[in-house]
Design a protein around this motif. Structure first.
Motif, PDB file in Angstrom:
ATOM      1  N   ALA A   2       0.750  -1.516  -0.553  1.00 12.55           N
ATOM      2  CA  ALA A   2      -0.094  -0.076   0.089  1.00 12.55           C
ATOM      3  C   ALA A   2       0.958   1.573  -0.122  1.00 12.55           C
ATOM      4  O   ALA A   2       0.808   2.141  -0.527  1.00 12.55           O
ATOM      5  N   LEU A   3       1.935   1.339   0.965  1.00 10.32           N
ATOM      6  CA  LEU A   3       3.123   2.646   1.311  1.00 10.32           C
ATOM      7  C   LEU A   3       3.404   2.426  -0.596  1.00 10.32           C
ATOM      8  O   LEU A   3       3.692   3.338  -0.543  1.00 10.32           O
ATOM      9  N   PHE A   4       4.007   1.013  -1.132  1.00  9.96           N
ATOM     10  CA  PHE A   4       4.682   1.378  -2.844  1.00  9.96           C
ATOM     11  C   PHE A   4       2.912   1.942  -3.820  1.00  9.96           C
ATOM     12  O   PHE A   4       4.335   2.918  -3.960  1.00  9.96           O
ATOM     13  N   SER A   5       1.782   1.603  -3.722  1.00  8.73           N
ATOM     14  CA  SER A   5       0.867   1.845  -4.426  1.00  8.73           C
ATOM     15  C   SER A   5       0.618   3.737  -4.138  1.00  8.73           C
ATOM     16  O   SER A   5       0.288   4.233  -5.140  1.00  8.73           O
ATOM     17  N   LEU A   6       1.013   4.256  -2.786  1.00 11.19           N
ATOM     18  CA  LEU A   6       1.214   5.256  -2.398  1.00 11.19           C
ATOM     19  C   LEU A   6       2.537   6.173  -3.443  1.00 11.19           C
ATOM     20  O   LEU A   6       1.950   7.739  -2.466  1.00 11.19           O
ATOM     21  N   GLY A   7       3.157   5.435  -3.270  1.00  8.60           N
ATOM     22  CA  GLY A   7       4.261   6.442  -3.442  1.00  8.60           C
ATOM     23  C   GLY A   7       5.858   6.484  -2.619  1.00  8.60           C
ATOM     24  O   GLY A   7       6.267   7.704  -3.142  1.00  8.60           O
ATOM     25  N   LYS A   8       5.379   5.739  -1.915  1.00  9.76           N
ATOM     26  CA  LYS A   8       5.454   6.344  -0.224  1.00  9.76           C
ATOM     27  C   LYS A   8       7.169   5.424  -0.327  1.00  9.76           C
ATOM     28  O   LYS A   8       7.024   4.460   0.688  1.00  9.76           O
ATOM     29  N   TYR A   9       8.201   5.302  -1.358  1.00 14.13           N
ATOM     30  CA  TYR A   9       8.809   4.241  -1.750  1.00 14.13           C
ATOM     31  C   TYR A   9       9.699   4.376  -0.726  1.00 14.13           C
ATOM     32  O   TYR A   9      10.362   3.150  -0.359  1.00 14.13           O
ATOM     33  N   GLN A  10       9.837   5.387   0.082  1.00 10.60           N
ATOM     34  CA  GLN A  10      11.326   5.490   1.434  1.00 10.60           C
ATOM     35  C   GLN A  10      10.260   4.258   2.557  1.00 10.60           C
ATOM     36  O   GLN A  10      10.898   3.617   2.877  1.00 10.60           O
ATOM     37  N   ASP A  11       9.213   4.588   2.847  1.00 12.91           N
ATOM     38  CA  ASP A  11       8.223   4.119   3.723  1.00 12.91           C
ATOM     39  C   ASP A  11       8.178   2.045   3.560  1.00 12.91           C
ATOM     40  O   ASP A  11       8.109   2.615   3.753  1.00 12.91           O
ATOM     41  N   ALA A  12       7.923   2.668   1.939  1.00 13.17           N
ATOM     42  CA  ALA A  12       7.863   1.108   1.328  1.00 13.17           C
ATOM     43  C   ALA A  12       9.205   0.292   2.087  1.00 13.17           C
ATOM     44  O   ALA A  12       9.205  -1.217   2.262  1.00 13.17           O
ATOM     45  N   LEU A  13      10.076   0.863   1.475  1.00 15.55           N
ATOM     46  CA  LEU A  13      11.434   0.221   1.637  1.00 15.55           C
ATOM     47  C   LEU A  13      11.009  -0.720   3.293  1.00 15.55           C
ATOM     48  O   LEU A  13      11.713  -1.783   3.644  1.00 15.55           O
ATOM     49  N   GLU A  14      10.934   0.153   3.734  1.00 19.14           N
ATOM     50  CA  GLU A  14      10.853   0.437   5.415  1.00 19.14           C
ATOM     51  C   GLU A  14      10.159  -1.033   6.051  1.00 19.14           C
ATOM     52  O   GLU A  14      10.934  -2.428   6.355  1.00 19.14           O
ATOM     53  N   ALA A  15       8.980  -0.559   5.304  1.00 16.98           N
ATOM     54  CA  ALA A  15       8.184  -1.910   5.918  1.00 16.98           C
ATOM     55  C   ALA A  15       8.719  -3.721   5.259  1.00 16.98           C
ATOM     56  O   ALA A  15       8.190  -4.034   5.358  1.00 16.98           O
ATOM     57  N   TYR A  16       9.107  -2.901   3.791  1.00 14.99           N
ATOM     58  CA  TYR A  16       9.597  -4.485   3.001  1.00 14.99           C
ATOM     59  C   TYR A  16      10.829  -5.371   4.000  1.00 14.99           C
ATOM     60  O   TYR A  16      10.258  -6.608   4.144  1.00 14.99           O
ATOM     61  N   ALA A  17      11.823  -4.155   4.917  1.00 13.57           N
ATOM     62  CA  ALA A  17      12.949  -4.628   5.473  1.00 13.57           C
ATOM     63  C   ALA A  17      12.779  -5.285   6.762  1.00 13.57           C
ATOM     64  O   ALA A  17      12.830  -6.074   6.745  1.00 13.57           O
ATOM     65  N   GLY A  18      11.024  -4.320   7.700  1.00  9.83           N
ATOM     66  CA  GLY A  18      10.917  -5.513   8.502  1.00  9.83           C
ATOM     67  C   GLY A  18      10.282  -6.870   8.362  1.00  9.83           C
ATOM     68  O   GLY A  18      10.356  -7.268   8.819  1.00  9.83           O
ATOM     69  N   TYR A  19       9.783  -7.024   6.923  1.00  4.68           N
ATOM     70  CA  TYR A  19       9.017  -8.285   6.178  1.00  4.68           C
ATOM     71  C   TYR A  19      10.469  -9.292   6.369  1.00  4.68           C
ATOM     72  O   TYR A  19      10.059 -10.291   6.838  1.00  4.68           O
ATOM     73  N   VAL A  20      10.828  -8.646   5.397  1.00  8.59           N
ATOM     74  CA  VAL A  20      12.280  -9.734   6.017  1.00  8.59           C
ATOM     75  C   VAL A  20      12.941 -10.507   6.639  1.00  8.59           C
ATOM     76  O   VAL A  20      13.447 -11.070   6.988  1.00  8.59           O
ATOM     77  N   LYS A  21      12.862  -8.715   7.601  1.00  7.35           N
ATOM     78  CA  LYS A  21      13.142  -9.699   9.081  1.00  7.35           C
ATOM     79  C   LYS A  21      12.475 -10.752   9.622  1.00  7.35           C
ATOM     80  O   LYS A  21      13.296 -11.695  10.408  1.00  7.35           O
ATOM     81  N   LYS A  22      11.255  -9.861   9.273  1.00 11.03           N
ATOM     82  CA  LYS A  22      10.650 -11.090  10.557  1.00 11.03           C
ATOM     83  C   LYS A  22      10.394 -12.284   9.384  1.00 11.03           C
ATOM     84  O   LYS A  22       9.717 -13.666  10.310  1.00 11.03           O
ATOM     85  N   HIS A  23       9.725 -11.869   8.247  1.00 13.62           N
ATOM     86  CA  HIS A  23       9.518 -13.446   7.730  1.00 13.62           C
ATOM     87  C   HIS A  23      10.467 -14.279   6.563  1.00 13.62           C
ATOM     88  O   HIS A  23      10.155 -13.957   5.270  1.00 13.62           O
ATOM     89  N   GLY A  24      11.598 -13.723   6.746  1.00 15.39           N
ATOM     90  CA  GLY A  24      12.727 -14.522   6.076  1.00 15.39           C
ATOM     91  C   GLY A  24      12.313 -15.507   4.881  1.00 15.39           C
ATOM     92  O   GLY A  24      12.254 -15.804   3.601  1.00 15.39           O
ATOM     93  N   LYS A  25      11.071 -16.158   5.661  1.00 14.06           N
ATOM     94  CA  LYS A  25      11.078 -17.931   4.642  1.00 14.06           C
ATOM     95  C   LYS A  25       9.928 -17.601   4.218  1.00 14.06           C
ATOM     96  O   LYS A  25       8.606 -18.787   3.631  1.00 14.06           O
ATOM     97  N   GLY A  26       8.743 -16.123   4.056  1.00 17.34           N
ATOM     98  CA  GLY A  26       7.050 -16.181   3.738  1.00 17.34           C
ATOM     99  C   GLY A  26       7.591 -16.626   2.951  1.00 17.34           C
ATOM    100  O   GLY A  26       8.365 -16.417   1.902  1.00 17.34           O
ATOM    101  N   GLU A  27       5.889 -16.953   2.310  1.00 13.06           N
ATOM    102  CA  GLU A  27       5.313 -16.644   0.572  1.00 13.06           C
ATOM    103  C   GLU A  27       5.415 -15.772   0.246  1.00 13.06           C
ATOM    104  O   GLU A  27       5.295 -16.113  -0.693  1.00 13.06           O
ATOM    105  N   ASN A  28       6.063 -14.830   0.198  1.00 12.39           N
ATOM    106  CA  ASN A  28       5.878 -13.347  -0.329  1.00 12.39           C
ATOM    107  C   ASN A  28       7.142 -13.408  -0.356  1.00 12.39           C
ATOM    108  O   ASN A  28       7.494 -11.542  -1.320  1.00 12.39           O
TER     109      ASN A  28
END
Lengths: 961, 264
Positions: free
Chosen positions: A456-482
């Motif tokens: 959603a952050l990506f779609s809003l064009g808030k790329y810095q916030d999206a980067l942080e959120a994606y980094a958070g995802y990778v950290k927490k769900h390193g083997k997640g399906e996405n």
């Protein structure tokens, strides 16, 4: 009967249902008995003899007659007393057999089954070969049944032989076998009965038992056939509730076997309680009428009294049974909710979601909380699947409000978030996912919520916030399906932020890791784009060729060729660029890519002077895609190409034909473009051929020329046609350098036509013209019509800009900013970026956001492409910003810069002089201020402006002082 | 006394049974009539004596307990056609039966309600305006409230659309299972289609299928309407699934043909 609540396929909210006991006994036996007894009275030789010589035969017969008379009237106690009196009186003889039998029968009818059984057994002992031995045995069996001795009853029934094994007896035996868990034996008894067809209620009962047994044995199709035929014979069904419950049970059996269509057919036959009650009451009424009828007949024909009394007794027994059944139906809780729930689940399983929606909407309105909870939750899911995002959201909102502690709440909120994403309400979606993550940070939807938040952050064009959120995802769900998509999106965040230095390695890292992954083709294309950004055009060209060879059928092929075209243009390989762009047009269905590539190709062909090829390209395009949004623009360029080829008349003819096709179509908002071109073509006298140069040129009237090609009489009579012809005339006047007449003509369009009559282009231009004239309310109507009726028009930014300017003029700064932002976010601000940016800066200043305003004014002032009055204004407002910040010296500099460097823009210059004077006054240097004012007054160009009056007054006051 | 239609049931019309109808009197006597003729408040009948001679009799309508009429010719076929959703076929049969049963519509045991239970929904599904007017002119109550209400709605649909709309709103309640409700939903659904209110159209048409399952004559047009609504809403997937159902249950109907044309 199965209890639906315990059914494995049911949701836990199926209400508990109690089904009435099945009674298979029938009172027919009584009729046989009465008739036999009556017959016995008249049998020759069936005499009753007195053993006691004191008792006369006549007396015995009298007692007997009274007793049997009481029996016939249903006064069984009297009958028992009379018959026992006879035995006490020592009656004997062949007629005694009937006495013994009658006593037993009377006890039976008094429901004293133990005594009845004893008496029947006594009868059998006395008369083992008696004419009613079979009936007595049958009666014993019935007594045993009534006393609960099912085993004994079964044995007794089984021991009946020959003619005594009536259908009714077989039915009773089968019922007992079924209850004893011997369905196969029960079926063996019933099949012969059932095969003879549905002849009477008894046969219907047999059929129901067969159907029920078949359900138990799993032969559901056979059971269905039987029940369907029973439903077709309501006249034979004496216990409709039983048939109903059996049908329900069959439906559940089909459901359990996952035969959902069959289950639905069965459920469709289940009657509602009101219907059952109506049928039951109707049947009781018919019985009651029959009883009354029999009484009336008996009165008129006494010879039929006994017969009719017996019939009526039977009917009364049926009435009582029916009444009990009716009471059972009345007391039983309504099964409608359970039925609808099952039907909804069946429809869900076979993918017919709309039916499930209708049923759940029905259940939602019902009173039972469990059903409502399931209904609301299911509605959310189904509406989401059907793409009805708004309805899904409404269901979830109601669900959350009514069932805040539901175990399904987390999933409901998750669906809420996804539906907001579908509606592109990204900010709201982020809020919902955040709420869910707070509620259940490790819940089943945590991973997906985090992923969607980042998206959603990506779609809003808030790329810095999206980067942080994606980094958070990778950290927490390193083997997640996405994970793959997350890694790719991280690369895209850099890409769309314009940080190609980071995007390129990230994209290459994705390609290294995922090879032929989901996004490989896209990633390779983006890599090429990074090379383009780095101006490594040769690499871009090579990479695009390699990409096209590897992905010949990809949906991105057109974009890749368009990119290659851009690289080739940068290398000034224009011919090759044209080829690439044309390949892009041929290999894409993306309208934006088609439009871009087509007109980029045209630009290159123009530069190469290849007009014939340009014309040919557009003709091909128009032949292949006559309905494409770029079609009218293509016609425009085709016409221009034809003129360049020296084919002016042909071009005018062509334009005239095309305009005629679309002039009445409001939705074609590029028609005005064609009209303007036609006006251009008509505004200039055509070049004379060389051979006639020496002759004086023939008089040329551009207006006549225009009317020749835009003849109103040839077009359909509509408001939009008329408006467009007036527009053509206004354009011609403008091109003929008659601006006042042109403006008058255009003003007439604004005044004579309703916004709902006009297309996007005229709505946009009329709005601007009316705003320019200060007619804000009228302008607003045109702008709003543009936004509401042409939400996808390329001219949409006119609307948001116009509404923003109106809000600004009315001092509604926040509203103005909102419109200006929409002009960029929703409409791309292709035409009005300058106005929108400048307007936003003024609104920020109005709101007191000085630093933000300064930044934007500086942007406006420094943008070379926007040089003009707005630049002067931007500089002026920078002065206002400085003034507001207390930097008066700085403000002076800005104001002075305006009247020094932008003298052309008198309106702004006049203001700047005045404000400079204000500044000097504030700085305590009023003489310098007056000097500026005097300079201002000397400028005749500024005489018409209101600021001039102010200046004169101030100088006048100073002079007086 | 108003002249009533004099109608004769003869053996030739009724397929040659030994007797055509049983006239049960209030005093319990019964007359097995091979022929029956109505004249005002009297029934003239012919009956076969044991010696096969024909005798004639007359009874007063007021003294009749009930009449057991024989099965109407073609009626079984009409029922089968109704179960298959063939409205036009049903109408071909019932239109011929209406005048026959109308004559005795006031007699106990009359077949007027039975015929109307097929004829009214058949008119809804496949009748034309003239046929509806013709029925309205000769309508008498069937003593079945649901059926009478349904007929009223049918007549209003033709004569007074505004009042019809009010009737629809009153009858088409969620979960209602009456014939009147089904007719109302069809009307609401059609209006919704014309106004492009796809959600309302789909819901209305499907309500006929779901809540009035017994009225199979109305299902083909209901399913077709729902398919149109789904296509209007852009949901081809759901429309195709419903088309499968329409084909499975009502394959030989014009509605299936129309739906198949919409979804090649």
């Amino acid at each position: 009967m199965a209890n639906p609540r315990n059914h494995t396929a049911c949701s836990p909210c199926a209400p508990l249902l109690q089904w009435p006991q099945v009674h298979w006994q029938r009172p027919l036996f009584l009729v046989l008995l009465v008739l036999w007894v009556a017959g016995m009275l008249f049998l020759p030789g069936a005499r009753l003899l007195a053993q006691n010589p004191q008792t006369s035969e006549a007396k015995l017969n009298e007692v007997y007659a009274v007793a049997m008379g009481a029996f016939a009237k249903g006064e069984f106690q009297l009958a028992v007393e009379g018959l026992q009196q006879m035995l006490a009186l020592g009656a004997s003889g062949p007629g005694l057999e009937s006495v013994h039998f009658s006593v037993a029968a009377a006890f039976y009818n008094l429901k004293d089954y133990q005594k009845a059984k004893d008496k029947f057994e006594a009868y059998k002992k006395l008369y083992p070969n008696g004419s009613k031995a079979g009936d007595a045995q049958l009666a014993i069996a019935q007594c045993q049944l009534a006393l609960g001795d099912k085993e004994g009853a079964a044995a007794s029934f089984a021991s009946l032989s020959g003619a005594s094994q009536t259908e009714q007896v077989l039915l009773m035996r089968a019922s007992l076998l079924k209850e004893a868990g011997k369905p196969d034996e029960a079926m063996a008894l019933l099949e012969p009965v059932f095969q003879t067809g549905l002849k009477s209620p008894l046969f219907a009962d047999a059929a129901m038992m067969v159907a029920s047994t078949e359900v138990a044995r799993g032969n559901l199709d056979r059971s269905w056939k039987i029940l369907a035929s029973l439903h077709g014979r309501p006249d034979l069904i004496e216990d409709p509730l039983q048939l109903n419950s059996l049908t329900f049970e069959l439906g559940d059996a089909f459901f359990g076997a996952k035969e959902y269509r069959s289950a639905l057919k069965a459920y469709a036959l289940v009657r509602q309680r009101d219907e059952l009650l109506a049928v039951g009451r109707s049947r009781l009424l018919a019985i009651s009428k029959k009883v009354d009828f029999n009484i009336a007949v008996a009165k008129s024909d006494p010879s039929r009294v006994v017969e009719l009394i017996a019939t009526n007794n039977r009917l009364k027994a049926m009435f009582e049974e029916g009444k009990q059944a009716l009471e059972g139906i009345e007391k039983a809780p309504s099964a409608v909710g359970a039925l609808r729930m099952r039907q909804a689940r069946c429809f869900q399983e076979i993918g017919r979601l709309w039916e499930a929606v209708v049923l759940f909407e029905y259940l939602r309105q019902g009173g039972e909380p469990e059903a409502r909870e399931a209904a609301l939750y299911s509605l959310a899911i189904f509406h989401a699947e059907l793409g009805n995002a708004q309805e899904a959201l409404e269901a979830i909102a109601a669900f959350e409000k009514e069932f805040p502690k539901s175990t399904q709440l987390q999933t409901a909120i998750f669906i809420q978030g996804t539906q907001l994403l579908v509606k592109e309400e990204f900010t709201a979606a982020i809020g919902v996912f955040a709420k869910l993550l707070k509620m259940a940070p490790s819940g089943p939807h945590a991973e997906a919520s985090q992923f969607f938040t980042a998206n959603a952050l990506f779609s809003l064009g808030k790329y810095q916030d999206a980067l942080e959120a994606y980094a958070g995802y990778v950290k927490k769900h390193g083997k997640g399906e996405n994970l793959e998509e997350v890694i790719y999106r991280i690369a895209l965040c850099h890409f769309f932020s314009g940080d190609y230095a980071k995007a390129h390695p990230a994209l290459e890292a994705y390609l290294d890791k995922y090879g032929d992954g989901l996004f490989s083709a896209d990633a390779s294309y983006r890599v090429a784009s990074c090379y383009q950004a780095a101006k490594r055009h040769d690499d871009v060209i090579q990479k695009c060729d390699a990409w096209a060879a590897k992905n010949p059928n990809s949906a991105l092929l057109g974009e890749v060729f368009a990119l290659q075209g851009d690289a080739l243009v940068a290398k000034e390989r224009r011919d090759d660029a044209v080829v690439a762009y044309r390949r892009a047009v041929e290999n894409t269905s993306n309208e934006d890519v088609v439009g871009y590539a087509l007109f980029e190709a045209n630009k290159q062909l123009q530069r190469l002077g290849k007009w014939a090829e340009s014309a040919s390209m557009f003709r091909e395009f128009l032949a292949a895609r006559p309905e494409h949004p770029a079609a009218v623009s293509a016609m425009y360029w085709l016409s221009k190409a034809m003129v360049k080829e020296g084919k002016l008349s042909e071009a005018k003819e062509y334009l005239s034909e095309q305009i005629a096709k679309f002039i009445s179509d409001r939705q074609r908002d590029a028609v005005e473009q064609l009209i303007t071109l036609m006006a251009q073509f008509c505004s200039k006298r055509p070049e004379q051929p060389n051979s006639v140069i020496s002759e004086p040129p023939a008089a040329y009237d551009a207006t006549v020329e225009l009317r020749k090609y835009l003849d109103a009489g040839k077009f359909p009579d509509s408001a939009i046609s008329s408006a467009r012809i007036m527009f053509a005339e206004a354009e011609l006047l403008r091109l003929l350098r008659r601006p006042e007449q042109a403006v008058l003509k255009f003003d007439a369009i604004c005044e004579q036509f309703n916004p709902k009559d006009l297309g996007a282009a005229l709505l946009a231009q009329c709005g601007d013209r009316l705003l320019e004239r200060g007619m804000r309310k009228d302008a607003e109507k045109f702008y709003r019509a543009l936004a509401s009726e042409f939400p996808k028009s390329e001219l949409l930014d006119y609307s948001y800009n116009g509404l923003g300017q109106i809000a600004l003029l009315e001092g509604k700064a926040a509203e103005a900013i909102s419109f200006f932002e929409m002009a960029v976010d929703k409409a791309g601000a292709t035409s009005k970026l300058r106005e929108v940016t400048h307007g936003k800066a003024k609104a920020l200043l109005l709101l007191g956001k000085l630093e933000e305003a300064k930044t934007v004014f500086e942007q406006v002032a420094s943008t070379r492409e926007w040089r003009g009055e707005c630049t002067a204004e931007a500089v002026f407002y920078l002065g206002e910003v400085a003034f507001a910040k207390g930097d008066i010296s700085g403000a002076v500099q800005y104001f002075q810069r305006v009247f020094v460097a932008y003298q052309r823009y008198s309106k702004v210059v006049a203001k700047a002089y005045l404000r400079a004077a204000d500044c000097f006054e504030k700085l305590g240097e009023p003489e310098k201020g007056f000097a500026h004012l005097r300079e201002m007054i000397s400028k005749e160009k500024l005489a018409a402006f209101p600021e001039m009056e102010s200046a004169k007054k101030r100088i006048g006051s100073e002079a007086q002082r | 006394m108003r002249c009533r239609l004099s109608l004769i049931f003869s053996l030739s019309l009724l397929g040659g049974s030994l007797f055509a109808q049983e006239i049960v009197m209030k005093d319990g006597t019964m007359h097995k009539a091979t022929e029956m003729r109505r004249e005002g408040q009297f029934i003239f009948y012919k009956t076969l004596a044991p010696n096969t001679s024909v005798t004639e009799g007359v009874v007063a309508v007021a003294q009749i307990q009930s009449i057991v009429f024989p099965e109407l010719e073609g009626f079984a076929e009409a029922r089968v056609a109704a179960a298959r959703g063939h409205a036009l076929k049903v109408l071909r049969i019932t239109e011929g039966l209406v005048p026959l049963v109308r004559v005795h519509a006031d007699l106990p045991g009359n077949q007027w309600p039975d015929v109307m239970r097929l004829h009214v929904p058949a008119l809804v599904a496949g009748g034309n305006s003239e046929a509806v007017s013709a029925l309205q002119k000769q309508w008498v109550s069937t003593a079945d409230t649901d059926l009478d209400n349904a007929a009223k709605v049918l007549f209003l649909n033709k004569s007074d659309p505004e009042k019809a709309g009010l009737a629809w709103a009153a009858l088409a309640k969620p979960g209602a299972s009456s014939l009147g409700a089904a007719i109302s939903w069809l009307g609401i659904g059609q209006q919704a289609l014309e106004s492009k209110k796809w959600g309302l159209a789909i819901r209305s048409f499907l309500s006929v299928e779901l809540f009035v399952p017994a009225q199979r004559l109305l299902h083909p047009s209901a399913l077709l309407g729902a398919i149109r609504g789904m296509l209007g809403a852009g949901d081809e997937v759901q429309a195709r699934r419903l088309l499968v159902e329409l084909k499975s249950e009502y394959p030989d109907t014009p509605e299936y043909e129309s739906a198949a044309g919409l979804l090649p």
